[in-house]
Write a protein that holds these residues in place. Sequence first.
Motif, PDB file in Angstrom:
ATOM      1  N   TYR A 183       9.592  -1.725 -10.366  1.00 51.60           N
ATOM      2  CA  TYR A 183       8.317  -1.177 -10.743  1.00 51.60           C
ATOM      3  C   TYR A 183       7.339  -1.916 -11.584  1.00 51.60           C
ATOM      4  CZ  TYR A 183      10.873   3.317  -8.983  1.00 51.60           C
ATOM      5  OH  TYR A 183      11.405   3.831  -8.088  1.00 51.60           O
ATOM      6  N   THR A 184       6.202  -1.889 -11.520  1.00 48.24           N
ATOM      7  CA  THR A 184       5.242  -2.355 -12.545  1.00 48.24           C
ATOM      8  C   THR A 184       5.056  -1.546 -13.588  1.00 48.24           C
ATOM      9  OG1 THR A 184       3.111  -1.680 -11.644  1.00 48.24           O
ATOM     10  CG2 THR A 184       4.097  -3.456 -10.420  1.00 48.24           C
ATOM     11  N   PRO A 185       4.528  -2.123 -14.929  1.00 50.46           N
ATOM     12  CA  PRO A 185       4.146  -1.140 -15.717  1.00 50.46           C
ATOM     13  C   PRO A 185       3.142  -0.217 -15.494  1.00 50.46           C
ATOM     14  CG  PRO A 185       4.165  -3.561 -16.548  1.00 50.46           C
ATOM     15  CD  PRO A 185       4.447  -3.659 -15.049  1.00 50.46           C
ATOM     16  N   THR A 186       2.817   0.828 -16.315  1.00 46.30           N
ATOM     17  CA  THR A 186       2.136   2.002 -15.944  1.00 46.30           C
ATOM     18  C   THR A 186       0.412   1.525 -16.532  1.00 46.30           C
ATOM     19  OG1 THR A 186       3.783   3.487 -15.686  1.00 46.30           O
ATOM     20  CG2 THR A 186       1.393   4.352 -16.209  1.00 46.30           C
ATOM     21  N   ILE A 187      -0.285   1.657 -15.763  1.00 41.95           N
ATOM     22  CA  ILE A 187      -1.806   1.239 -16.245  1.00 41.95           C
ATOM     23  C   ILE A 187      -2.377   2.832 -16.204  1.00 41.95           C
ATOM     24  CG2 ILE A 187      -3.725   0.280 -16.027  1.00 41.95           C
ATOM     25  CD1 ILE A 187      -2.291  -2.210 -14.767  1.00 41.95           C
ATOM     26  N   GLY A 221       3.788 -14.055 -15.053  1.00 37.80           N
ATOM     27  CA  GLY A 221       3.459 -13.248 -16.198  1.00 37.80           C
ATOM     28  C   GLY A 221       3.666 -11.903 -16.122  1.00 37.80           C
ATOM     29  N   LEU A 222       4.020 -11.324 -14.951  1.00 39.01           N
ATOM     30  CA  LEU A 222       4.097 -10.100 -14.739  1.00 39.01           C
ATOM     31  C   LEU A 222       5.563  -9.355 -15.743  1.00 39.01           C
ATOM     32  CD1 LEU A 222       3.317  -7.051 -13.492  1.00 39.01           C
ATOM     33  CD2 LEU A 222       5.018  -7.576 -11.712  1.00 39.01           C
ATOM     34  N   GLU A 279      -7.443  -4.551 -15.821  1.00 38.34           N
ATOM     35  CA  GLU A 279      -6.077  -4.757 -15.928  1.00 38.34           C
ATOM     36  C   GLU A 279      -5.512  -4.661 -14.733  1.00 38.34           C
ATOM     37  OE1 GLU A 279      -3.751  -2.934 -19.361  1.00 38.34           O
ATOM     38  OE2 GLU A 279      -5.612  -1.712 -19.281  1.00 38.34           O
ATOM     39  N   VAL A 280      -5.951  -3.800 -13.517  1.00 38.19           N
ATOM     40  CA  VAL A 280      -5.660  -3.493 -12.159  1.00 38.19           C
ATOM     41  C   VAL A 280      -5.705  -4.991 -11.559  1.00 38.19           C
ATOM     42  CG1 VAL A 280      -5.237  -2.353 -10.160  1.00 38.19           C
ATOM     43  CG2 VAL A 280      -5.547  -1.271 -12.543  1.00 38.19           C
ATOM     44  N   GLY A 313      -3.071  -9.383  -8.743  1.00 37.88           N
ATOM     45  CA  GLY A 313      -3.036 -10.946  -8.876  1.00 37.88           C
ATOM     46  C   GLY A 313      -1.635 -11.421  -9.191  1.00 37.88           C
ATOM     47  N   GLN A 314      -0.966 -10.859 -10.130  1.00 38.09           N
ATOM     48  CA  GLN A 314       0.496 -11.340 -10.758  1.00 38.09           C
ATOM     49  C   GLN A 314       1.400 -10.755  -9.409  1.00 38.09           C
ATOM     50  OE1 GLN A 314       0.480  -9.007 -14.167  1.00 38.09           O
ATOM     51  NE2 GLN A 314       0.316 -10.900 -15.497  1.00 38.09           N
TER      52      GLN A 314
END
Length: 591
Positions: free
Chosen positions: A554-558, A507-508, A300-301, A306-307
Motif C-alpha cells: 500500500y502507498t501512503p494515503t493522500i 523515493g516512495l 501529490e498524486v 511517478g514513483q
Amino acid sequence: MNTSVATVCLSGGLVEKIHACAAAGFDGVEIMDADLVAAPESPEEIRALCERLGLRIDMFQPFRDGEGVDEETFADNLRRAAAKFDVMERLGTDLMLLCSNVGTATVGDEDVIVRQLGALADLAAERGIRIAYEALAWGTFVDDYRDAWRLVERADRPNLGVCLDSFHILSRGHDPADIERIPGEKIFFLQLADAPALAMDVLQWSRHHRLFPGEGDFDLTRFLGHVLRAGYSGPLSLEVFNDTFRQTDVVRTAAHARRSLTWLADRTSAAHGWADSRIPAPQAARGVDFVEIAAADLHEVDQLLGQLGFTFRGRHRSKPVRLWSAGQARIVLDEQVRSEVPRLSGFGVTVDDADAASARAASLGADPVYRRTYRGEVELRAVASPDGTEVYWNDRDPEESWIREFEGGDVADGFAAWIDHINVSYPWQEFDEAVLFMSSVVGLDAEPAAEVPGPRGLVRSQVMRSPDGVVRLPMNLAPPTAPVPHRHIAVRVDDAVAVARRARDRGLAFLPIPANYYDDVQARFALEPERIAELKDLGLLYDRDGEGEFVHFYTPTIGGLFLEIVERRGGYDGYGAPNAPVRLSAQRQVT
C-alpha cells in the motif's frame, strides 16, 4: 408496471412522504394509519394532495387484531372497523389491509374466524370497501398465506380477498408455488420486501431488517413470478420496515425504492421470458476503462504515480485534466473541482454498447452526468451513483478515442498493469442503496458479504464483480461510530516485488507494517527466511490459499484515497482479507 409504496418505508411527515413518492415516479401509495394519525392535515387534504400529484391511494393499512376473538371483543372490533371505514371514505380509498391477529387472539376455531371475517367483510361491503386479509409470519393462529386463503375462501365474500407479503411468506420458508392456486382476482394486494438471511426472532427481523428488492437474500424473482402467473394484475407495492430508511433523506430513499421495483420487474420478466416490463438489458462489463481522482490540486498524486512507475500521458487539450497509465491501468487526474481533498470521483467501464448501458441507467432513474465536451472530443455516457461517484461507459478502444485528447506526454508504458479492483466505502445510511445501484445499473453481481476486524469495530465488505472478475468493486461499510474508510485503487502487476523496489528507489514511502506481522506470516505459511526478509524489507504483505499466492503493498494515503499494488500468483482470487486489519491499523497510526 403499476407501482405503489407504503408510507412506512420513508422518513418524515406524511406530506413529505407523499411528495417524495410522486417525485420518484410511483403510481400509488399505501397510507399507514400511524402516519395519518400523526399528520396535521385532514384525510380530505391528504386525498386532495394525492390527486393533485397524480397518486392513487391504493390501500389504508393496517387494521389489527380483528378476528379470532370472543364475541364481546369482536363487537368492539366491528365498532373500530366502522370508524376506520369512515376515515377511508374521507381518504377516497376502498381497500383495507386486515392483518391476522397477534395481540388479542384467543379463539383458534376456524369456524369462528371464518364467521368473523365474513362479518367484517359484510360491514365493509355496506360502504363499498374491500378487505385484504394477510397472514402475519408471527400470527397467533394464522401465520401461513395458505391458511389465510383457505379462510377467505370459506368466508366466501366478493369483497374479501388476500394480501400477499413476500416477507411473511419467505421468512417462514413457505413455498410460494401454492400462490398459483389462488385465483388472481382474489389476490387483492401484493407487498414486496427483501431481507438478509438472519437467524433471529421473525418479528424483530421484520420490524428492523427488511430491505428493498435486490438488496437481500430472498428469491423475489421466483416469488413474483408465481404471483403474476396466478393472474394478479394490481400494483407491485413495497412495504419495508427498516431503521435506516426511516432516518435517511426521504426524496433519495423514495427514488431508491422505485429503482428496486424497476429492477425486480425487469429481472422477473427476463427470467420468465416476458416482455412487458423489460428495460434495456444490462451490458456485460468487459474491463475498467479508467479511474478518476479529483481535487483542486493533485500534485501529490502526480508524484505518487511517478514513483510507482506510471507514465505521464499528457494534459487534456481543453480541460485541467491529466492522464497517467501503466499498461491498461489508466488513472485520470481531474482538477476541475474546488475540493482540497483528493478523492476517487469516478470510474469508466468498457462495454459492448455504451448507449444501451446509458439507456438502462435512465430507465432505473440514475442521474445523468453532464461533462462539457467540445467538437472532436469523445462524449462518454455517464451517471452519478447515489453518493456522487460517476460511472462512465465506453464501447470504443480508448487508445483510438478519448486518450487522443491528451497531449504532451509519453507514449511508452513502463510496465504491464491492469486495474485489479476499485475499493469504495460508504457510511451506514448509503450502503444498501449503493449495492442495489451497482447491481441494477452497472450490472455487477454481489458476492457473499464478509466482515473484517478494524481498529474501530467490524467492517462489512461486499464485493460486487462481473461474472468473469475483470471488474471488481469491493464495497466497505464502516461501523456507525467509525470514520468512513478511505477508498483505494488496486493495480495488478506481474511482479510486485520489482515494482516495489523501483518505487522505493524513486523515493516512495511505503505504509509501515509492524514486525509482528511478519512473525505471524512465518508462523502461518512457513516461508523461507529469505522471502520473509524480502517482504519485511519492502513492506509487502502476503497471503496464500489452496489456489495460489497474493503479494501486495500500500502507498501512503493522500486525502481520501491510496493505491495498492497487487500480484496474483496461480489461481488466487481473493483480496488478502487476513491482512486488512493490519492495513487498517497501520493507516490509523499514521493519520
